[in-house]
Design an enzyme around this catalytic site. Structure first.
Site, short mmCIF file in Angstrom:
data_model
loop_
_atom_site.label_atom_id
_atom_site.label_comp_id
_atom_site.label_asym_id
_atom_site.label_seq_id
_atom_site.Cartn_x
_atom_site.Cartn_y
_atom_site.Cartn_z
N CYS A 1 -5.90 2.07 5.49
CA CYS A 1 -6.71 0.94 5.75
C CYS A 1 -6.17 0.67 7.05
O CYS A 1 -5.30 1.04 7.62
CB CYS A 1 -6.45 -0.07 4.49
N HIS B 1 0.82 -1.07 0.03
CA HIS B 1 0.12 0.08 -0.05
C HIS B 1 0.91 1.20 0.18
O HIS B 1 1.97 1.04 0.33
CB HIS B 1 -0.79 0.07 1.13
N GLU C 1 0.93 3.91 2.03
CA GLU C 1 1.42 4.24 3.12
C GLU C 1 2.58 3.39 3.50
O GLU C 1 3.77 3.78 4.01
CB GLU C 1 0.26 4.26 4.13
N CYS D 1 -2.30 -0.19 7.17
CA CYS D 1 -1.42 1.20 7.28
C CYS D 1 -1.46 1.68 8.49
O CYS D 1 -0.52 2.32 9.01
CB CYS D 1 -1.82 1.79 6.16
N1 CYT Z 1 -5.27 4.01 1.89
C1 CYT Z 1 -5.19 2.89 1.08
C2 CYT Z 1 -5.99 2.06 0.87
C3 CYT Z 1 -5.91 0.93 -0.14
N2 CYT Z 1 -4.40 0.89 -0.49
C4 CYT Z 1 -3.48 1.87 -0.49
O1 CYT Z 1 -2.39 1.89 -0.88
N3 CYT Z 1 -3.89 3.02 0.48
#
Ligand code: CYT
Length: 172
Positions: free
Chosen positions: A99, A69, A71, A102
């Site tokens: 999410c 992801h 983040e 993260c």
């Molecule tokens: N906030 C996020 C949700 C899903 N994928 C990501 O990279 N970032």
């Protein structure tokens, strides 16, 4: 003149020009990553003392890494650049509310603040619904979508006891 308390100011829609610039960079990364076929439409930058020290765009599908992801990628980049496993005094700018994975990574990294643009709700509408993961946290293990079963806890416990006894360890 209305004088806002610091916390309520952070919670309001107000932002400084610098914060605006950094968020625009994160949003730009989200679009670029998507256009280049790296992965989903998510970008993140990490800033310390007004300087960008880490960047990431979602790279899940291009690297076959479900943890890639934006983040997480940005945290890895920033920590590598700082040569530290903590992001003290750093601000995270992410194009979308993190999410649960993260969120966990962010708490382990301990930055000062997090700024996000799209909300969880916006993400759900775009096909990235992670509410079910938040819901799983509150469920008893046997009711979770992925079953969890504890085995060999007494053997694993010995390693924890050894950790507690270990001298000269790096705490985090
Ligand atoms: N906030 C996020 C949700 C899903 N994928 C990501 O990279 N970032």
């Amino acid at each position: 003149m209305i004088v806002l308390h610091k916390k309520s100011e952070f919670n309001s829609q107000k932002m400084t020009e610098q914060q605006k610039i950094f968020m625009k960079m994160a949003i730009e990364l989200s679009q670029k990553g998507m256009d280049l076929g790296k992965g989903g439409p998510f970008g993140c930058i990490i800033v310390r003392n007004g300087e960008v020290i880490g960047k990431g765009s979602n790279s899940v599908s291009s690297t076959n890494d479900p943890t890639a992801h934006a983040e997480v990628m940005a945290i890895r980049d920033a920590c590598k650049n700082l040569n530290n496993f903590q992001l003290e005094d750093c601000d995270i700018y992410t194009s979308c509310e993190p999410c649960p994975m993260c969120l966990g990574a962010i708490y382990w990294a301990r930055p000062a603040r997090v700024f996000y643009a799209n909300s969880k709700k916006d993400a759900a509408k775009a096909g990235f619904d992670d509410q079910f993961i938040y819901d799983e946290l509150d469920l008893p293990y046997h009711q979770r979508k992925i079953p969890f079963k504890q085995i060999l806890a007494d053997e694993a416990k010995i390693v924890f006891e050894n950790w507690l006894k270990k001298e000269n360890k790096t705490l985090y």
